[in-house]
Enzyme design. Structure first.
Site, mmCIF file in Angstrom:
data_model
loop_
_atom_site.group_PDB
_atom_site.id
_atom_site.type_symbol
_atom_site.label_atom_id
_atom_site.label_comp_id
_atom_site.label_asym_id
_atom_site.label_seq_id
_atom_site.Cartn_x
_atom_site.Cartn_y
_atom_site.Cartn_z
ATOM 1 N N LEU A 109 -10.956 5.093 7.536
ATOM 2 C CA LEU A 109 -9.565 5.321 7.126
ATOM 3 C C LEU A 109 -8.591 4.992 7.516
ATOM 4 O O LEU A 109 -7.465 4.660 6.707
ATOM 5 C CB LEU A 109 -9.461 6.881 6.351
ATOM 6 C CG LEU A 109 -10.622 6.981 5.268
ATOM 7 C CD1 LEU A 109 -9.941 8.937 4.585
ATOM 8 C CD2 LEU A 109 -10.939 6.152 4.256
ATOM 9 N N GLU A 110 -7.901 5.002 8.379
ATOM 10 C CA GLU A 110 -7.145 4.591 9.168
ATOM 11 C C GLU A 110 -6.792 2.918 9.085
ATOM 12 O O GLU A 110 -5.046 2.297 9.536
ATOM 13 C CB GLU A 110 -6.645 4.801 11.128
ATOM 14 C CG GLU A 110 -7.380 6.002 11.395
ATOM 15 C CD GLU A 110 -8.691 7.196 11.254
ATOM 16 O OE1 GLU A 110 -9.090 8.068 12.186
ATOM 17 O OE2 GLU A 110 -9.334 5.835 10.158
ATOM 18 N N TYR A 131 6.664 -0.076 -8.132
ATOM 19 C CA TYR A 131 5.725 0.808 -8.577
ATOM 20 C C TYR A 131 4.405 0.301 -9.087
ATOM 21 O O TYR A 131 3.336 0.038 -8.235
ATOM 22 C CB TYR A 131 6.284 1.686 -9.979
ATOM 23 C CG TYR A 131 7.167 2.882 -9.249
ATOM 24 C CD1 TYR A 131 6.900 3.450 -8.583
ATOM 25 C CD2 TYR A 131 8.298 2.614 -10.457
ATOM 26 C CE1 TYR A 131 8.619 4.282 -8.927
ATOM 27 C CE2 TYR A 131 9.097 3.143 -10.028
ATOM 28 C CZ TYR A 131 9.496 4.396 -9.193
ATOM 29 O OH TYR A 131 10.178 4.615 -9.644
ATOM 30 N N LYS A 134 -10.301 12.108 1.666
ATOM 31 C CA LYS A 134 -11.373 11.525 1.187
ATOM 32 C C LYS A 134 -11.933 13.281 0.482
ATOM 33 O O LYS A 134 -12.391 14.211 1.518
ATOM 34 C CB LYS A 134 -12.745 11.351 2.174
ATOM 35 C CG LYS A 134 -14.493 11.112 1.988
ATOM 36 C CD LYS A 134 -15.055 11.009 3.237
ATOM 37 C CE LYS A 134 -14.923 9.593 3.871
ATOM 38 N NZ LYS A 134 -15.027 9.554 4.366
ATOM 39 N N GLU A 150 -22.048 5.937 2.127
ATOM 40 C CA GLU A 150 -21.314 6.355 2.220
ATOM 41 C C GLU A 150 -20.760 4.772 1.544
ATOM 42 O O GLU A 150 -20.118 4.370 1.195
ATOM 43 C CB GLU A 150 -20.110 6.536 3.008
ATOM 44 C CG GLU A 150 -20.026 8.258 4.130
ATOM 45 C CD GLU A 150 -18.302 8.096 4.828
ATOM 46 O OE1 GLU A 150 -17.742 8.977 4.696
ATOM 47 O OE2 GLU A 150 -19.395 8.117 6.058
#
Length: 121
Positions: free
Chosen positions: A72-73, A54, A99, A24
Site C-alpha cells: 500500500l505504501e 476534485y 485495508k 489477495e
C-alpha cells in the site's frame, strides 16, 4: 493573507488486489481512501485555476488504485506522484489507505498506511 486551503476526498471505497499474499491478488478486498491536497496559495478571489479539481483527483485515485501492487505504501506514493504531475496548484498531499480486512489471524480491526508529501521546488 495567512493560512492555507485544502481540498479532500473522504472515505472513498474501492475494491483492489493489493497485498503480498497470493489470495489477495486472486480475490481482492475492500479499501477506504482519504486524500487531502493542500493548495500552494490562498486566493483573494477564487478561480478554478487557483485550486485542484476534485473530479481529477478522484480519477487519479481510481486509475492508480486499479494497478495491483504488493505494498500500500507504493500505491499511496504513486497517487501522490500523479496528483503532483497533473495538479500545479497542489503543494502537499496526504493519502491514507485503509485495508478493511487484512489477512492477519486474530485481527479485529483494520490496517493501512498514511503518506504525507510536499512538493519540492
Amino acid at each position: 493573507m495567512n493560512g492555507h486551503m485544502t481540498i479532500f476526498l473522504k472515505e472513498v471505497r474501492l475494491y483492489g488486489f493489493h497485498g503480498v499474499f497470493e489470495e489477495e491478488h486472486r480475490t481482492g478486498g475492500e479499501f477506504v481512501l482519504d486524500v487531502t491536497v493542500r493548495l500552494k496559495k490562498l486566493a483573494a478571489a477564487w478561480q478554478l485555476t487557483d485550486t485542484v479539481d476534485y473530479s481529477a483527483v478522484f480519477a487519479v485515485v481510481k486509475a492508480v488504485f486499479a494497478q495491483r501492487e504488493a505494498l500500500l505504501e507504493t500505491v499511496a506514493n504513486n497517487i501522490c506522484n500523479k496528483i503532483f504531475a497533473e495538479q500545479d496548484a497542489a503543494q502537499a498531499i496526504t493519502v491514507t489507505i485503509t485495508k478493511l480486512k487484512a489477512p492477519i489471524a486474530g485481527l479485529d480491526g483494520h490496517t493501512g498506511v498514511t503518506l504525507y508529501r510536499e512538493r519540492m521546488h
